[in-house]
Design a protein around this motif. Structure first.
Motif, PDB file in Angstrom:
ATOM      1  N   ASP A 339       0.769  -1.691  -0.140  1.00  0.00           N
ATOM      2  CA  ASP A 339      -0.190   0.284   0.325  1.00  0.00           C
ATOM      3  C   ASP A 339       1.074   1.128  -0.057  1.00  0.00           C
ATOM      4  OD1 ASP A 339      -1.983  -1.836  -0.056  1.00  0.00           O
ATOM      5  OD2 ASP A 339      -2.617  -1.112   1.814  1.00  0.00           O
ATOM      6  N   LEU A 340       1.922   1.428   0.812  1.00  0.00           N
ATOM      7  CA  LEU A 340       2.896   2.072   0.833  1.00  0.00           C
ATOM      8  C   LEU A 340       3.421   2.126  -0.388  1.00  0.00           C
ATOM      9  CD1 LEU A 340       4.659   1.941   4.530  1.00  0.00           C
ATOM     10  CD2 LEU A 340       3.111   3.416   3.661  1.00  0.00           C
ATOM     11  N   MET A 341       3.933   1.279  -1.195  1.00  0.00           N
ATOM     12  CA  MET A 341       5.098   1.700  -2.359  1.00  0.00           C
ATOM     13  C   MET A 341       3.407   2.332  -3.172  1.00  0.00           C
ATOM     14  SD  MET A 341       6.848  -1.836  -2.756  1.00  0.00           S
ATOM     15  CE  MET A 341       7.882  -1.160  -4.464  1.00  0.00           C
ATOM     16  N   GLU A 342       2.771   1.872  -3.678  1.00  0.00           N
ATOM     17  CA  GLU A 342       2.215   2.277  -4.838  1.00  0.00           C
ATOM     18  C   GLU A 342       1.689   3.827  -4.428  1.00  0.00           C
ATOM     19  OE1 GLU A 342      -0.293  -1.961  -5.320  1.00  0.00           O
ATOM     20  OE2 GLU A 342      -1.327  -0.510  -4.287  1.00  0.00           O
ATOM     21  N   GLY A 343       0.853   3.988  -3.506  1.00  0.00           N
ATOM     22  CA  GLY A 343       0.538   5.475  -2.502  1.00  0.00           C
ATOM     23  C   GLY A 343       1.924   6.381  -3.180  1.00  0.00           C
ATOM     24  N   ALA A 354       9.701  13.098 -11.029  1.00  0.00           N
ATOM     25  CA  ALA A 354      10.505  11.856 -11.874  1.00  0.00           C
ATOM     26  C   ALA A 354      10.551  10.162 -10.646  1.00  0.00           C
ATOM     27  CB  ALA A 354      11.415  11.895 -12.330  1.00  0.00           C
ATOM     28  N   GLY A 355      10.096   9.996 -10.722  1.00  0.00           N
ATOM     29  CA  GLY A 355      10.732   8.952  -9.554  1.00  0.00           C
ATOM     30  C   GLY A 355       9.683   7.787 -10.070  1.00  0.00           C
ATOM     31  N   LYS A 356      10.346   6.246  -9.005  1.00  0.00           N
ATOM     32  CA  LYS A 356       9.508   5.121  -9.072  1.00  0.00           C
ATOM     33  C   LYS A 356      10.271   4.109  -7.650  1.00  0.00           C
ATOM     34  CE  LYS A 356       9.223   1.164 -11.773  1.00  0.00           C
ATOM     35  NZ  LYS A 356       7.776   1.231 -11.439  1.00  0.00           N
ATOM     36  N   VAL A 357       9.114   3.858  -7.199  1.00  0.00           N
ATOM     37  CA  VAL A 357       9.193   3.304  -5.665  1.00  0.00           C
ATOM     38  C   VAL A 357      10.005   1.558  -6.034  1.00  0.00           C
ATOM     39  CG1 VAL A 357       8.460   2.798  -3.541  1.00  0.00           C
ATOM     40  CG2 VAL A 357       7.264   4.923  -4.722  1.00  0.00           C
ATOM     41  N   SER A 362       8.102  -5.320   2.139  1.00  0.00           N
ATOM     42  CA  SER A 362       9.188  -5.124   3.373  1.00  0.00           C
ATOM     43  C   SER A 362      10.531  -4.451   3.448  1.00  0.00           C
ATOM     44  CB  SER A 362       9.597  -6.892   3.434  1.00  0.00           C
ATOM     45  OG  SER A 362      10.677  -7.064   2.463  1.00  0.00           O
ATOM     46  N   MET A 363      11.171  -3.330   2.383  1.00  0.00           N
ATOM     47  CA  MET A 363      12.258  -3.484   2.378  1.00  0.00           C
ATOM     48  C   MET A 363      11.990  -2.239   0.722  1.00  0.00           C
ATOM     49  SD  MET A 363      14.974  -6.244   2.981  1.00  0.00           S
ATOM     50  CE  MET A 363      16.489  -5.291   2.115  1.00  0.00           C
ATOM     51  N   PHE A 364      11.581  -1.581   1.094  1.00  0.00           N
ATOM     52  CA  PHE A 364      12.204  -0.893  -0.200  1.00  0.00           C
ATOM     53  C   PHE A 364      12.391   1.102   0.062  1.00  0.00           C
ATOM     54  CE2 PHE A 364       7.766   0.922   1.609  1.00  0.00           C
ATOM     55  CZ  PHE A 364       7.714   1.950   1.215  1.00  0.00           C
ATOM     56  N   SER A 365      12.683   1.593  -2.024  1.00  0.00           N
ATOM     57  CA  SER A 365      12.897   2.964  -1.288  1.00  0.00           C
ATOM     58  C   SER A 365      12.068   3.893  -2.458  1.00  0.00           C
ATOM     59  CB  SER A 365      14.524   2.734  -1.658  1.00  0.00           C
ATOM     60  OG  SER A 365      15.306   2.017  -0.451  1.00  0.00           O
ATOM     61  N   PRO A 408      17.277   0.954   3.143  1.00  0.00           N
ATOM     62  CA  PRO A 408      15.575   1.396   2.087  1.00  0.00           C
ATOM     63  C   PRO A 408      13.838   1.930   3.303  1.00  0.00           C
ATOM     64  CG  PRO A 408      16.470  -0.787   1.739  1.00  0.00           C
ATOM     65  CD  PRO A 408      18.098  -0.136   2.350  1.00  0.00           C
ATOM     66  N   TRP A 409      12.869   2.207   3.304  1.00  0.00           N
ATOM     67  CA  TRP A 409      12.421   2.289   4.443  1.00  0.00           C
ATOM     68  C   TRP A 409      11.998   0.575   4.957  1.00  0.00           C
ATOM     69  CZ3 TRP A 409       7.571   6.122   3.725  1.00  0.00           C
ATOM     70  CH2 TRP A 409       8.035   7.059   3.128  1.00  0.00           C
ATOM     71  N   PHE A 410      11.690   0.337   5.984  1.00  0.00           N
ATOM     72  CA  PHE A 410      11.788  -0.762   6.213  1.00  0.00           C
ATOM     73  C   PHE A 410      10.351  -0.947   7.350  1.00  0.00           C
ATOM     74  CE2 PHE A 410      16.441  -0.911   6.149  1.00  0.00           C
ATOM     75  CZ  PHE A 410      16.523  -2.636   6.118  1.00  0.00           C
ATOM     76  N   VAL A 411       9.408  -1.865   6.623  1.00  0.00           N
ATOM     77  CA  VAL A 411       7.944  -1.937   7.452  1.00  0.00           C
ATOM     78  C   VAL A 411       7.931  -2.845   8.311  1.00  0.00           C
ATOM     79  CG1 VAL A 411       5.960  -2.574   6.542  1.00  0.00           C
ATOM     80  CG2 VAL A 411       6.753  -0.854   4.965  1.00  0.00           C
ATOM     81  N   CYS A 412       7.109  -2.870   9.579  1.00  0.00           N
ATOM     82  CA  CYS A 412       7.219  -4.330  10.745  1.00  0.00           C
ATOM     83  C   CYS A 412       5.815  -4.521  10.091  1.00  0.00           C
ATOM     84  CB  CYS A 412       7.661  -3.750  11.305  1.00  0.00           C
ATOM     85  SG  CYS A 412       6.815  -2.885  12.583  1.00  0.00           S
ATOM     86  N   ALA A 413       5.297  -5.319  11.485  1.00  0.00           N
ATOM     87  CA  ALA A 413       3.920  -6.582  11.785  1.00  0.00           C
ATOM     88  C   ALA A 413       2.989  -5.345  12.517  1.00  0.00           C
ATOM     89  CB  ALA A 413       3.401  -7.548  12.246  1.00  0.00           C
TER      90      ALA A 413
END
Ligand SMILES: Cc1ncc(COP(=O)(O)O)c(C=O)c1O
Length: 438
Positions: A339-343, A354-357, A362-365, A408-413
């Motif tokens: 959800d974060l990546m898409e948003g 200009a940019g891309k996720v 679980s670990m994206f930039s 990266p941005w890290f996500v937790c439960a």
């Protein structure tokens, strides 16, 4: 404007008087005015010395997978601490944790515990050299395998212009204090470039002890492997008798319970695990199989550690893996991350930036530049200045990714749908303000 409130500033001054630059790890120093001192963590949040809450996407640089202060892990650790941690003997909790880790990973025959990712990769490389009788190690540009001398080359801090040509990369030393001679044992290549790997192996494959790789480029934007890259590494190392080491310190127990080996379906000879295996407690493991297990079993390839397999660390790993095995935590991580990546990507597009996720949920930039990078060199086009100004605004507003987009941005439960909504709102506002300021 400083990120420090009154009490946080006072605590930083105390820290600075006793710790060099006020930190115990150099990556945490953001300058005298912006280095924050934390009081405690709560689920997906951090609270600083002024009581200011931050939605935390650094998560300790990856280890927090369940949330800060997870009740089950905290309880297991407290119980272990009361019963004594280190005995100079194998202990019940260590055996129990090793069984759980081995079952979760599925591919290795045996593991040994250690304490940090650095120790794990150091031992993995020694084991590979000890078994193969060779010295040279191949690593990839932009990857980080800890701070020991054998791997501090061409990490994400290397200046892009210093790396030489793609065909003949220069291994760039990432620190003073490493003897020049160590460079003769390392080769560096761009990640995802299998042709370059084949060319290197054709030239000196029979001198290569190991290829060490973060299966996703976890220290440069979390970039993913292109189709066939990991499979190609598996094949070429097998053909030449070199060890394939997956450094899963970031990916293990995060992108899947069984890490990248499970997620991508490629099995290494040696794997290193740490971070998410212990939800923030210092525990790591070197996992291996076949002739490498035999190498250790027969003796003569030193591996040791006073605190390795200690009860507190083992309890943390056992309780964390138990929770991960239910499937729920990583399902939540993946949902929130997606959800974060898409948003985030939609906001960039709506704003015409200009940019891309990139990366795994679980670990994206967030890569701010044209095109889509597949290796460290490509990320030279990222607008570092824009990203840092944007993330500093977000941090002021209480949402904290690392201001360096390579991390990266890290996500937790413990992150929730409400956290996603807050994050997207803060990102949108901060992006607008940052772009308008230009
Ligand atoms: C892929 C990878 N390997 C090894 C390490 C080193 O781990 P540690 O900091 O526990 O020594 C790190 C740390 O960030 C890492 O990301």
């Amino acid at each position: 404007m400083s990120l420090q409130g009154k009490h946080t500033k006072e605590w930083f001054e105390r820290a600075n008087a006793v710790l060099v630059n006020g930190v115990s790890s150099q990556f945490r120093y953001w300058g005298d005015d912006d280095t924050i001192v934390i009081d405690h963590g709560e689920g997906g949040y951090l609270v600083d010395m002024d009581g200011k809450r931050y939605l935390d996407y650094q998560l300790g640089f990856g280890p927090i997978i369940l949330g800060h202060g997870d009740p089950a892990v905290s309880e297991a650790v407290a119980e272990a601490a009361r019963e004594g941690a280190s005995f100079a003997m194998t202990q019940r909790r260590e055996v129990d944790a090793a069984e759980k880790v081995l079952t979760a990973l599925a591919w290795p025959e045996r593991i040994r515990f250690t304490n940090t990712g650095t120790e794990a990769t150091m031992h993995a490389i020694r084991l590979a050299r000890g078994v193969t009788g060779r010295d040279i190690v191949l690593k990839f540009e932009g990857q980080y395998h800890g701070v020991h001398d054998y791997v501090m080359y061409s990490t994400a801090s290397a200046a892009y212009g210093s790396l030489g040509s793609r065909m003949r990369p220069i291994p760039v030393q990432s620190s003073s204090g490493i003897p020049d001679e160590i460079r003769t044992f390392i080769r560096t290549l761009p990640y995802n470039d299998l042709d370059a790997v084949h060319a290197l192996f054709r030239g000196e494959g029979h001198r290569i002890a190991a290829v060490i790789v973060e299966p996703t480029l976890g220290n440069t934007f979390g970039l993913l492997p292109v189709a066939g890259f990991l499979e190609g590494l598996r094949e070429v190392t097998g053909e030449y008798g070199a060890a394939l080491i997956f450094d899963e310190v970031k990916t293990g127990f995060r992108i899947a319970v069984g890490g990248a080996a499970e997620h991508f379906g490629v099995t290494p000879d040696i794997g290193t695990y740490a971070k998410a295996m212990g939800n923030g407690f210092p525990v790591a493991a070197i996992a291996t199989t076949g002739r490498f297990v035999e190498g250790w079993r027969q003796g003569g390839i030193a591996q040791a550690g006073t605190y390795s397999g200690n009860g507190v660390a083992a309890a943390a790993a056992g309780a964390t893996v138990d929770r991960l095995k239910t499937g729920e935590p990583l399902a939540q991580v993946e949902k929130v991350g997606r959800d974060l990546m898409e948003g985030l990507e939609k906001i960039l597009a709506d704003r015409g930036v200009a940019g891309k996720v990139v990366g795994h949920p679980s670990m994206f930039s967030i890569y701010l530049g044209e095109g889509e990078p597949t290796d460290f060199r490509d990320t030279a086009k990222h607008d570092e200045d824009l990203y840092e100004r944007l993330t500093m605004r977000m941090i002021e507003k209480g949402v904290m990714p690392c201001p360096d987009a390579k991390e990266p941005w890290f996500v937790c439960a413990a992150h929730t749908d409400d956290d996603v909504a807050t994050t997207l709102q803060v990102f949108e506002e901060s992006l607008g303000e940052t772009v308008d300021d230009q």
